[in-house]
Scaffold this motif. Structure first.
Motif, PDB file in Angstrom:
ATOM      1  N   PRO A  99       0.859  -1.192   0.000  1.00 21.27           N
ATOM      2  CA  PRO A  99       0.000   0.000   0.000  1.00 21.27           C
ATOM      3  C   PRO A  99       0.893   1.240   0.000  1.00 21.27           C
ATOM      4  O   PRO A  99       1.841   1.312   0.787  1.00 21.27           O
ATOM      5  CB  PRO A  99      -0.773  -0.118   1.319  1.00 21.27           C
ATOM      6  CG  PRO A  99       0.072  -0.989   2.197  1.00 21.27           C
ATOM      7  CD  PRO A  99       0.855  -1.901   1.288  1.00 21.27           C
TER       8      PRO A  99
ATOM      9  N   ALA B 149       0.318   5.374  -0.081  1.00 17.97           N
ATOM     10  CA  ALA B 149      -0.593   6.520  -0.129  1.00 17.97           C
ATOM     11  C   ALA B 149      -0.190   7.444  -1.271  1.00 17.97           C
ATOM     12  O   ALA B 149       0.992   7.731  -1.468  1.00 17.97           O
ATOM     13  CB  ALA B 149      -0.546   7.265   1.203  1.00 17.97           C
TER      14      ALA B 149
ATOM     15  N   GLN C 244      -6.753  -1.195   3.940  1.00 21.47           N
ATOM     16  CA  GLN C 244      -5.890  -0.848   5.071  1.00 21.47           C
ATOM     17  C   GLN C 244      -6.460   0.337   5.843  1.00 21.47           C
ATOM     18  O   GLN C 244      -6.770   1.379   5.262  1.00 21.47           O
ATOM     19  CB  GLN C 244      -4.468  -0.500   4.621  1.00 21.47           C
ATOM     20  CG  GLN C 244      -3.546  -0.364   5.840  1.00 21.47           C
ATOM     21  CD  GLN C 244      -2.157   0.131   5.512  1.00 21.47           C
ATOM     22  OE1 GLN C 244      -1.987   1.251   5.053  1.00 21.47           O
ATOM     23  NE2 GLN C 244      -1.159  -0.697   5.766  1.00 21.47           N
TER      24      GLN C 244
ATOM     25  N   LYS D 251       0.327  -4.622   9.498  1.00 21.59           N
ATOM     26  CA  LYS D 251       1.579  -4.289   8.796  1.00 21.59           C
ATOM     27  C   LYS D 251       2.451  -3.473   9.751  1.00 21.59           C
ATOM     28  O   LYS D 251       2.051  -2.405  10.207  1.00 21.59           O
ATOM     29  CB  LYS D 251       1.294  -3.500   7.515  1.00 21.59           C
ATOM     30  CG  LYS D 251       2.544  -3.191   6.699  1.00 21.59           C
ATOM     31  CD  LYS D 251       2.181  -2.815   5.276  1.00 21.59           C
ATOM     32  CE  LYS D 251       3.382  -2.419   4.436  1.00 21.59           C
ATOM     33  NZ  LYS D 251       3.837  -1.068   4.702  1.00 21.59           N
TER      34      LYS D 251
ATOM     35  N   ASN E 147       8.822  -7.497   3.525  1.00 18.43           N
ATOM     36  CA  ASN E 147       8.759  -6.256   2.752  1.00 18.43           C
ATOM     37  C   ASN E 147       9.993  -5.388   3.003  1.00 18.43           C
ATOM     38  O   ASN E 147      10.533  -5.353   4.097  1.00 18.43           O
ATOM     39  CB  ASN E 147       7.467  -5.495   3.140  1.00 18.43           C
ATOM     40  CG  ASN E 147       7.416  -4.085   2.590  1.00 18.43           C
ATOM     41  OD1 ASN E 147       7.279  -3.124   3.336  1.00 18.43           O
ATOM     42  ND2 ASN E 147       7.515  -3.942   1.293  1.00 18.43           N
TER      43      ASN E 147
ATOM     44  N   GLY F 229       7.020  -2.532  -3.009  1.00 13.39           N
ATOM     45  CA  GLY F 229       6.488  -1.176  -3.001  1.00 13.39           C
ATOM     46  C   GLY F 229       7.068  -0.343  -4.123  1.00 13.39           C
ATOM     47  O   GLY F 229       6.643  -0.419  -5.277  1.00 13.39           O
ATOM     48  N   ARG F 230       8.100   0.432  -3.801  1.00 15.72           N
ATOM     49  CA  ARG F 230       8.609   1.428  -4.736  1.00 15.72           C
ATOM     50  C   ARG F 230       9.091   0.846  -6.064  1.00 15.72           C
ATOM     51  O   ARG F 230       9.007   1.517  -7.092  1.00 15.72           O
ATOM     52  CB  ARG F 230       9.715   2.233  -4.057  1.00 15.72           C
ATOM     53  CG  ARG F 230       9.155   3.160  -2.987  1.00 15.72           C
ATOM     54  CD  ARG F 230      10.208   3.637  -2.052  1.00 15.72           C
ATOM     55  NE  ARG F 230      10.798   2.547  -1.291  1.00 15.72           N
ATOM     56  CZ  ARG F 230      11.801   2.670  -0.469  1.00 15.72           C
ATOM     57  NH1 ARG F 230      12.359   3.840  -0.304  1.00 15.72           N
ATOM     58  NH2 ARG F 230      12.263   1.634   0.197  1.00 15.72           N
TER      59      ARG F 230
END
Ligand code: FMN
Length: 333
Positions: free
Chosen positions: A12, A14, A66, A136, A197, A221-222
């Protein structure tokens, strides 16, 4: 029961992982997708803007919502509302957000300093939730009190169905190296599945992360920003031992154009142009003259013009790729 064994999660994020981007990553192999973090308090106050963050596409497979907050009864109340109004597969509780505003309110990663409150939140949410509840977390708040294994154990005993561990402390924010060793310690300690992660960027790192942590699933993620193919490439690596999907610059731009068109449908043209600038910055990374392209993109304010610019760019890049191909052939023959 949710089966997350061997699954690839899109983290996730934002401001990035709204429906259109999650949908794109799902089409390129992400098995599990999670909404951006949504405020439990805002949900209970009936905020439509917050509810709009909870919307899924048909491409998404296993879907998580989430939530963040610090008051157990508000969190439980929010989940009651969410489960009456939305279709999804699990609730994820954010205990990793490092942003000062969130931490100051005792939410996000601040909960790692308050295990008894965190436990109460999971208990209250699990009590009312018809779907599994995951948490998380980070490695810890500070390096000196990196408590992920003990903390994750408390989350398990409080009713969590699985735990995701980002191997950085709150103090590290997003810099420094993710500590996969501590994720391995969490895995050893728990009965429930663990998702690793932090710093998983390709097949090689995915393989090492599984080996080092023994985790059940991994979260990216990134590395997925401007690069949704990462999921497909990781899957190819595990299935065939080699990666066959190579994405050329013009192909990246073609996918970015379709992404932008979908984004216009989700957010409206004006908002989509602003949002697209962030994503396109990642899509053009590594392409020749990326800085110039970015600068040009950032000065375009109409959707139609942006599509026109990207279409021309993709034609230009395709011609370059063909010329390069011809030159290679000419050298061979
Ligand atoms: C821009 C941005 C926004 C993020 N937003 C969230 C969020 O809403 N909820 C959350 O749990 N983590 C959030 N994260 C953290 C990521 O989910 C992930 O844990 C972190 O980026 C480490 O993974 P990576 O090294 O693969 O990027 C965010 C990270 C970034 C870079």
């Amino acid at each position: 029961m949710l089966n997350i064994k061997g699954k690839l999660f899109l983290a996730p994020m934002a401001g990035f992982t709204y429906k259109t981007f999650r949908s794109l990553c799902s089409r390129f192999g992400a098995d599990v997708t999670i909404t951006e973090m949504v405020s439990a308090k805002a949900i209970t106050m009936g905020s439509q803007k917050t509810k709009d963050l909870i919307s899924f596409s048909d491409d998404e497979k296993i879907k998580g919502v989430q939530i963040f907050g610090s008051d157990p009864s508000t969190m439980a109340e929010a989940v009651k509302i969410i489960q009456d109004e939305f279709e999804y597969d699990f609730i994820d509780i954010n205990m990793g957000c490092p942003v000062p505003k969130v931490v100051k309110s005792g939410e996000g990663s601040a909960l790692m300093k308050n295990p008894s409150l965190a436990a109460k939140i999971v208990q209250e949410v699990a009590k009312v939730s018809r779907k599994p509840v995951s948490v998380k977390i980070r490695k810890g708040f500070d390096e000196g009190d990196a408590n992920a294994p003990e903390f994750a154990y408390i989350m398990q005993e409080s009713g969590a169905s699985f735990v995701t561990v980002h191997g950085r402390t709150r103090s590290q924010m997003y810099s420094g190296k993710a500590d996969w060793e501590i994720i391995g310690k969490v895995k050893e300690r728990l009965r429930i599945p663990v998702v690793a992660n932090g710093d998983i960027v390709d097949f090689e790192s995915a393989k090492r992360a599984y080996e080092m942590t023994g985790a059940d699933g991994i979260m990216i993620g990134r590395a997925a920003l401007g690069n949704p193919w990462v999921f497909l490439q990781i899957k190819e690596g595990f299935e065939n031992g080699q990666i066959t999907t190579m994405v050329l610059p013009h192909q990246k731009i073609k996918v970015a154009i379709e992404f932008f068109k979908d984004l216009c449908a989700e957010k409206g043209e004006k908002m989509a142009v602003l949002e697209a600038r962030k994503h396109l910055g990642f899509f053009v990374k590594g392409i020749e003259n990326a800085a110039k392209i970015r600068d040009r993109i950032n000065r375009i304010s109409r959707a139609e013009d942006l599509i026109g610019y990207l279409e021309n760019l993709s034609i230009e890049l395709e011609q370059k790729a063909k010329m390069l191909d011809n030159n290679i052939e000419a050298e061979i023959f």
